[in-house]
Design a protein around this motif. Sequence first.
Motif, PDB file in Angstrom:
ATOM      1  N   MET A 135     -11.573   0.025   8.314  1.00  0.00           N
ATOM      2  CA  MET A 135     -10.184   0.310   7.932  1.00  0.00           C
ATOM      3  C   MET A 135      -9.310  -0.925   8.104  1.00  0.00           C
ATOM      4  O   MET A 135      -8.432  -1.204   7.284  1.00  0.00           O
ATOM      5  N   ASP A 136      -9.584  -1.689   9.162  1.00  0.00           N
ATOM      6  CA  ASP A 136      -8.807  -2.911   9.389  1.00  0.00           C
ATOM      7  C   ASP A 136      -9.109  -3.945   8.308  1.00  0.00           C
ATOM      8  O   ASP A 136      -8.206  -4.652   7.833  1.00  0.00           O
ATOM      9  N   ARG A 139      -7.233  -3.035   5.161  1.00  0.00           N
ATOM     10  CA  ARG A 139      -5.810  -3.350   5.289  1.00  0.00           C
ATOM     11  C   ARG A 139      -5.563  -4.842   5.087  1.00  0.00           C
ATOM     12  O   ARG A 139      -4.665  -5.249   4.341  1.00  0.00           O
ATOM     13  N   ARG A 140      -6.412  -5.668   5.710  1.00  0.00           N
ATOM     14  CA  ARG A 140      -6.239  -7.120   5.594  1.00  0.00           C
ATOM     15  C   ARG A 140      -6.455  -7.595   4.161  1.00  0.00           C
ATOM     16  O   ARG A 140      -5.730  -8.458   3.664  1.00  0.00           O
ATOM     17  N   ALA A 142      -6.016  -5.859   1.420  1.00  0.00           N
ATOM     18  CA  ALA A 142      -4.886  -5.411   0.596  1.00  0.00           C
ATOM     19  C   ALA A 142      -3.688  -6.339   0.778  1.00  0.00           C
ATOM     20  O   ALA A 142      -3.031  -6.733  -0.196  1.00  0.00           O
ATOM     21  N   LEU A 143      -3.420  -6.705   2.014  1.00  0.00           N
ATOM     22  CA  LEU A 143      -2.292  -7.593   2.284  1.00  0.00           C
ATOM     23  C   LEU A 143      -2.531  -8.977   1.691  1.00  0.00           C
ATOM     24  O   LEU A 143      -1.607  -9.611   1.173  1.00  0.00           O
ATOM     25  N   PRO A 149      -1.566  -1.443   1.371  1.00  0.00           N
ATOM     26  CA  PRO A 149      -2.735  -1.051   2.167  1.00  0.00           C
ATOM     27  C   PRO A 149      -2.926   0.466   2.141  1.00  0.00           C
ATOM     28  O   PRO A 149      -1.995   1.216   2.462  1.00  0.00           O
ATOM     29  N   LYS A 150      -4.100   0.918   1.718  1.00  0.00           N
ATOM     30  CA  LYS A 150      -4.387   2.345   1.735  1.00  0.00           C
ATOM     31  C   LYS A 150      -5.897   2.554   1.700  1.00  0.00           C
ATOM     32  O   LYS A 150      -6.655   1.686   1.253  1.00  0.00           O
ATOM     33  N   TYR A 151      -6.308   3.714   2.166  1.00  0.00           N
ATOM     34  CA  TYR A 151      -7.730   4.042   2.212  1.00  0.00           C
ATOM     35  C   TYR A 151      -8.262   4.201   0.783  1.00  0.00           C
ATOM     36  O   TYR A 151      -7.603   4.752  -0.099  1.00  0.00           O
ATOM     37  N   GLU A 202      -0.692   5.937  -0.992  1.00  0.00           N
ATOM     38  CA  GLU A 202      -1.587   6.376   0.078  1.00  0.00           C
ATOM     39  C   GLU A 202      -2.960   6.738  -0.466  1.00  0.00           C
ATOM     40  O   GLU A 202      -3.087   7.230  -1.589  1.00  0.00           O
TER      41      GLU A 202
END
Length: 507
Positions: A135-136, A139-140, A142-143, A149-151, A202
């Motif tokens: 998950m981290d 997020r990274r 996506a940024l 950032p989303k699943y 989301e």
Amino acid sequence: MLKQSLFVCTFAQRILFRNYVTKPVRVRFAPSPTGYLHLGGLRTALYNYLFALSNNGKMILRIEDTDQSRKVDGALEALVEDLEWAGIKCDEGPLQGGTYGPYIQSERCSIYQEMVDKLIENGSAYRCFCSDKRMDLLRREALRSQQIPKYDNKCRKLTQEDINDKINNGQSYCIRFKLSSDCSTFEDLVYGSIAYDVTLTEGDPVIMKSDGYPTYHLANVVDDHLMRISHVLRGVEWQISTTKHILLYKAFQWEPPQFGHLPLIMNADGSKLSKRQGDIRVQEFRKKGMFPSALINYISFAGGGFNRVIGDGIISYTLPELVDQFNIDRVNAHSSKLNSDILTECNRLELIEQVKNPKTLDALIKDVQNLVNVQYRGKNIQASKEHVETVLKWSAGRLIHVRDLISPSYAFLWVLPNEDIQIDDSFKKAISLLCAELSYLENDAFERTKLKTFLKVFSNENDIKFNAFMKYLRKILSGLDEGPGISEMMEILQKNTTIERLKFAVK
């Protein structure tokens, strides 16, 4: 993108589309025991309470403590105490009980598990085995690519065989809810028609954590349904999640309640209120000596909702009067700034009303007596009921807090002068004569301007040095070297107490 997907109608449209549910009104205040009740929470509780009373409904207190890591010991008890102090009484809750309990979410975990099983069975939810590390990384990435950032909903695609293998291997998992792009409109009681596609920002949200506790999204939907909540009035920060909650209601084939989102309350400088601000806690206002009704009136100015006439100025209303005035259609759809001047004025007005009312005056006298006894313990004090009543009637309209009466500048009101005051013989005769002349004055003559003139005339007629005489009078009346002027001091003490202290000094 978010702004483009969110539609808010005008006030006129809001009234046109209003569709109140005909079933009995049941609202809830559902705080988390993660700290102390602050002004934002009090406003939410107040508006729910007023809405319930104005519609002959019920108010439910529910404690949302599913995030056990943030739970603060004693927060529940403090929260209930603050609500009761403010005059907000719940019909059902952890202390009152009720038909639809338990009212603490951590005691309802078996209910949530049963509901999650239903969602898995009907294909609306699934087990997710993704690790925190994955998950981290999502997020990274996506940024890095400047995306939201989303699943990525990876575990939606798992077969039953994959799921069984992972469970048999002891892998932990959470439960996620399948979001859809259903962008159907819901009618917000405050903001009007709202349409928002939650999938734009989301991925599928977690509704049951790996520790067996539900997230807010699942627990509040399940509880609102099972507790027969008809209207949900909560902060506007939850508005963006409402579409997600409505999708959950549909997955359960339940009818959702009506939603109304309350505008943000801002600090005077335009910054957002924060729980970390110690000065917005209800307990801090209590410590400062604010009256409950003053604080209630104060926050009633932040957000609208009342049939007040523009130009009436600041008027302090009782809770029943606020119930009569409350109208959900009048709640503002924009944020409001707090103005501390309104609070001080509300408290001053409430002090006046409590002094006027014989019932509240007796309680006020006892409060002042307790404050004086604690503040000046061990000293020779004057705090009889008659004396305290005289002081309160003088102070009503002049002071903001009752606690101001025990400030150092008003110590002379309560602490009697020392018995060893040394008075020159030349002044003893003058003081005795002053007592005699004061006894002939009418009570309405004990006003600072009139007394100041009287003392000057008295000094001139009796050939007394005015400044020196005032110093003696100050010591006699208060035993202090500083404080209010002599005429003001005499006005506060009033006729009988002033003469008593003068006679005591001469003896």
